[in-house]
Design a protein around this motif. Sequence first.
Motif, mmCIF file in Angstrom:
data_model
loop_
_atom_site.group_PDB
_atom_site.id
_atom_site.type_symbol
_atom_site.label_atom_id
_atom_site.label_comp_id
_atom_site.label_asym_id
_atom_site.label_seq_id
_atom_site.Cartn_x
_atom_site.Cartn_y
_atom_site.Cartn_z
ATOM 1 N N PHE A 29 0.830 -1.204 0.000
ATOM 2 C CA PHE A 29 0.000 0.000 0.000
ATOM 3 C C PHE A 29 0.864 1.252 0.000
ATOM 4 O O PHE A 29 0.635 2.187 -0.776
ATOM 5 C CB PHE A 29 -0.956 0.023 1.194
ATOM 6 N N TYR A 30 1.875 1.280 0.856
ATOM 7 C CA TYR A 30 2.744 2.454 0.923
ATOM 8 C C TYR A 30 3.537 2.640 -0.366
ATOM 9 O O TYR A 30 3.778 3.768 -0.793
ATOM 10 C CB TYR A 30 3.665 2.389 2.135
ATOM 11 N N ALA A 31 3.936 1.545 -0.987
ATOM 12 C CA ALA A 31 4.635 1.640 -2.272
ATOM 13 C C ALA A 31 3.714 2.273 -3.314
ATOM 14 O O ALA A 31 4.135 3.148 -4.084
ATOM 15 C CB ALA A 31 5.106 0.266 -2.729
ATOM 16 N N LEU A 32 2.461 1.850 -3.334
ATOM 17 C CA LEU A 32 1.488 2.428 -4.271
ATOM 18 C C LEU A 32 1.223 3.894 -3.935
ATOM 19 O O LEU A 32 1.189 4.745 -4.829
ATOM 20 C CB LEU A 32 0.190 1.633 -4.253
ATOM 21 N N ALA A 33 1.045 4.191 -2.651
ATOM 22 C CA ALA A 33 0.789 5.574 -2.242
ATOM 23 C C ALA A 33 1.938 6.483 -2.661
ATOM 24 O O ALA A 33 1.713 7.600 -3.141
ATOM 25 C CB ALA A 33 0.571 5.645 -0.737
#
Length: 64
Positions: free
Chosen positions: A28-32
Amino acid sequence: MIRPNFAAMPIADLRAYVLNHRTDDEAFYALANRVHTEGVELQSLEDLTKLIETKQKVRENQSE
């Protein structure tokens, strides 16, 4: 378990991965971080869902 290389994933694949692995905070953080570079702020999976729906509506309107 071998972790996917989120930095090398196309953004569409990363988005699909996040939706299929909702508890994977790293993904999720990579996508964000990736969408942040495009000026989009993601604070939650709900934000991601809204973003996807908005983009789909824009595409539908463009094809009409």
